[in-house]
Every structure is written in structure tokens, then in C-alpha cells.
Design an enzyme around this catalytic site. Structure first.
Site, PDB file in Angstrom:
ATOM      1  N   HIS A 186      -3.670   6.138   8.755  1.00 13.62           N
ATOM      2  CA  HIS A 186      -4.336   5.996  10.411  1.00 13.62           C
ATOM      3  C   HIS A 186      -5.690   5.938  10.837  1.00 13.62           C
ATOM      4  CE1 HIS A 186       0.678   7.005   9.787  1.00 13.62           C
ATOM      5  NE2 HIS A 186      -0.093   8.254   9.877  1.00 13.62           N
ATOM      6  N   GLU A 245      -3.208   1.398   8.102  1.00 12.44           N
ATOM      7  CA  GLU A 245      -2.196   1.610   7.888  1.00 12.44           C
ATOM      8  C   GLU A 245      -1.512   0.591   6.594  1.00 12.44           C
ATOM      9  OE1 GLU A 245       0.264   1.883  11.435  1.00 12.44           O
ATOM     10  OE2 GLU A 245      -0.665   4.425  11.872  1.00 12.44           O
ATOM     11  N   SER A 283      -0.300   9.036   4.597  1.00  8.41           N
ATOM     12  CA  SER A 283      -0.674  10.394   5.968  1.00  8.41           C
ATOM     13  C   SER A 283      -0.928  11.092   4.995  1.00  8.41           C
ATOM     14  CB  SER A 283       0.897  10.276   6.783  1.00  8.41           C
ATOM     15  OG  SER A 283       0.087  10.823   7.958  1.00  8.41           O
TER      16      SER A 283
END
Length: 355
Positions: free
Chosen positions: A175, A202, A133
Site C-alpha cells: 500500500h 496497490e 498486503s
């Protein structure tokens, strides 16, 4: 100091929400790149809003995957990031892993500090450096600090900040499919066409070694190449939609490899082992040799294929019939030879029309 040799280590840009319970494919690949059973991993949770628990989670995960040691180092501000006590563990690391969380905080603490330079130095001597992330975004030269979701690229849709620069000439978003971040990444490519836009799903990693990117994990890596883009980004107002025509799109699933320098697909799908590749090459060479021999004798390869087919039919015709099997005419010859005495049996029968 680490005993790693052989140039820069691998970079793992993970799109977030990596599997921690079942196959753990992405995390296993990171541990292997960091040295496997000899991996000494430093977890950097600066971006996370969670307390010590986040380090405990990754410590347990990496230990279960075979790492030799896992420690957490958490600089909370730029003063910490220039403190030798926070930097020392990086000198012996074979793997550095940055967690998710607040991207702008991570950039504000790490980039341009002694800690950030130590991460870069560790990568240069061979340590694997990765992040999930927010920890993925900071690997690039230009980092998305924040932005809105949406499929349509718009002006002022996102904000950039400086990254570590380990992945040159690119912007990494994460994401990607799950949070519909196509628009914001495409808007940045429209504004800076020289940069590749790399969007990572993801439980997926874009693994960069040198100038090659390989996809690992369950999802895909989406790449926007704006080399030949036509755009109105220079005069779009406020939050107006941005024209982005001529962008080259690459959607790369697991096992695909991509050349970041030349911006082309290199391969996709599982590659056969080296032993099988050698066998296939040898078989191909034999076929080429046979074709040359056939051509040298002036006999068409089609003749040999036809003769083999006929021999198969003859064998079937002379096989004893099974119980209850009716095979009329099985004892009749398949064709009547019209060869003359002394004819070469290896050459085709020229007195019979070619079938």
C-alpha cells in the site's frame, strides 16, 4: 506431489487492493505462473480477520481465471502450523497465495513452523508463492510487522519481525504510495543499509524470478538502495527525524525489470517480439555491409542519399499536372549536367560544386 520442474517458482509481492472485478491483471499473472489451467492453488487466509468468505472470494476469482483447483488452509496458531493435516495440501500445490490482514499475526503463526518450511519447500520445487498486503511482506527475509505512515523517516517508526526469507536481502512494504509509507521504509533502510527497501503500490506486483524483479500492474514499485547512505540512525533519539543522504531511488512502473543482486535497472517499456528483434538485427547487419561496400569504393554515402533525393524531385517534376494545378517550370531540367563523354554515371559529378 506436484510435477513442477525447473527450479524455484515465481514470487509475487502484491501491494494490496488488487483489481478483482475488471482486468485482474495481477491475479491473472499469478494464475499463469502457477500453471494456468493446471494450477492447483492453496489460499492461506491466516492474516485476515474475515471468516470463510475471504477464501470463497479467491476461490471464485482463481477459478474464473482458469485455475484447476483452489482450496483454503487456515492455521490459526503455531500448533495448527505444525499439524500435518494443515501442511498436506501444500505438497501438491503449484501456487500458494497468502491474503492480507494482520502482518504480525501471520509472522507469528507461519515463520519457524512446519507450515512455513512447507511453503519454502513448495517454492523451491517450482510452485509460485505470492501474497497481497501482509502476504507480500512475509515473503522477505525481514518483515515489517507494523509502523506509522509519513514521508519523513523517523526513529522507532516501524517494527521488524522475521519473514519466510524467500526474497533475500530486502524488506517489502505494501500500500506504498496510497498510505504514504515512504518514511517508514526509508527509516529501515537507514538502520540496515545492506537491505533493499521495496515498496509496492496497490494493484501492483513485484514479481521476483531468481535475482530479477519485474513490475506488473497499475502502479509502481519503489526501491531504496542504501549502499552509499550517510545516516545518523545510530544516534537519533526517540522519534526524531533520521538523516538519509545518498540513497539511490528507483521508481519502476509496469514492464520495468530490476537486478536485485547488482541493484541496477535492466529494462523498461514493452519489449518487441523475438521475431522483430531478429529482423532488426538482420537489417542492421545489411546496413553495416552496405556502409563497408561504399567505403571500399571511396564514395561518400552522402552522395547516394543526394542522388536519391534528386531522383525523387525529377519524378515529381515530370508527373502530369492535375486539373487546376499550376506548376511553372515543371518541364525545365533540375540542373544541367556537365558530365563529359565517357564519364562513369555511377560516380558523382566532380565538375559541379557539392550541394
Amino acid at each position: 506431489m506436484s510435477e513442477l520442474q525447473g527450479g524455484p517458482g515465481a514470487l509475487f509481492a502484491i501491494g494490496g487492493a488488487e483489481d478483482k472485478l475488471k482486468k485482474r491483471t495481477v491475479l491473472q499473472e499469478f494464475v499463469e505462473a502457477a500453471g494456468g489451467s493446471r494450477a492447483r492453488i492453496v489460499v492461506v487466509p491466516t492474516a485476515s480477520a474475515l471468516g470463510p468468505d475471504i477464501v470463497d472470494v479467491y476461490r471464485a476469482l482463481f477459478a474464473a481465471l482458469g485455475a484447476e483447483s483452489v482450496v483454503g488452509v487456515r492455521p490459526e496458531n503455531r500448533e495448527d502450523a505444525d499439524d500435518p493435516a494443515f501442511i498436506a495440501p501444500l505438497h501438491d500445490a503449484t501456487g500458494i497465495f497468502m491474503t492480507g490482514g494482520n502482518q504480525l499475526k501471520l509472522a507469528g503463526v507461519v515463520t519457524g513452523t512446519a507450515f512455513g518450511r512447507a511453503v519454502t519447500a513448495a517454492h523451491a520445487r517450482g510452485a509460485a508463492v505470492g501474497g497481497t498486503s501482509a502476504g507480500a511482506s512475509i515473503l522477505a527475509e525481514h518483515m515489517i510487522a507494523f509502523g506509522r505512515s509519513g514521508a519523513t523517516p523517523r526513529q522507532r517508526m516501524s517494527q521488524l519481525s522475521g519473514g519466510l526469507g524467500l526474497v533475500q536481502g530486502a524488506i517489502v512494504d505494501q500500500h506504498f504510495a496510497q498510505r504514504n509509507r515512504y518514511g517508514r521504509l526509508l527509516s529501515l533502510v537507514a538502520q540496515s543499509p545492506g537491505l533493499l527497501g521495496i515498496g509496492v503500490d496497490e494493484d501492483t506486483a513485484a514479481v521476483v524470478r531468481g535475482t530479477h524483479l519485474e513490475v506488473v500492474g497499475r502502479g509502481a514499485v519503489t526501491i531504496f538502495d542504501g549502499t552509499r547512505i550517510t545516516s545518523n540512525a545510530h544516534n537519533a533519539k526517540r522519534s526524531e527525524p533520521i538523516l538519509a543522504s545518498g540513497v539511490v531511488l528507483h521508481v519502476l512502473p509496469a514492464t520495468a525489470t530490476f537486478d536485485l543482486q547488482n541493484r541496477v535497472l535492466l529494462s523498461y517499456g514493452p519489449q518487441p517480439p523475438a521475431s522483430e528483434i531478429a529482423e532488426m538485427a538482420a537489417a542492421e547487419a545489411d546496413l553495416r555491409k552496405l556502409a563497408k561496400e561504399i567505403a571500399a569504393e571511396g564514395v561518400s554515402p552522402r552522395y547516394y542519399a543526394e542522388r536519391k533525393r534528386r531522383e525523387g524531385r525529377r519524378t515529381k517534376a515530370t508527373r502530369p499536372a492535375a486539373a487546376g494545378e499550376s506548376r511553372p517550370g515543371a518541364t525545365e531540367p533540375l540542373y544541367r549536367s556537365t558530365q563529359v563523354a565517357g564519364a562513369d554515371p555511377e560516380l558523382p559529378d566532380r565538375t559541379r560544386p557539392e550541394q
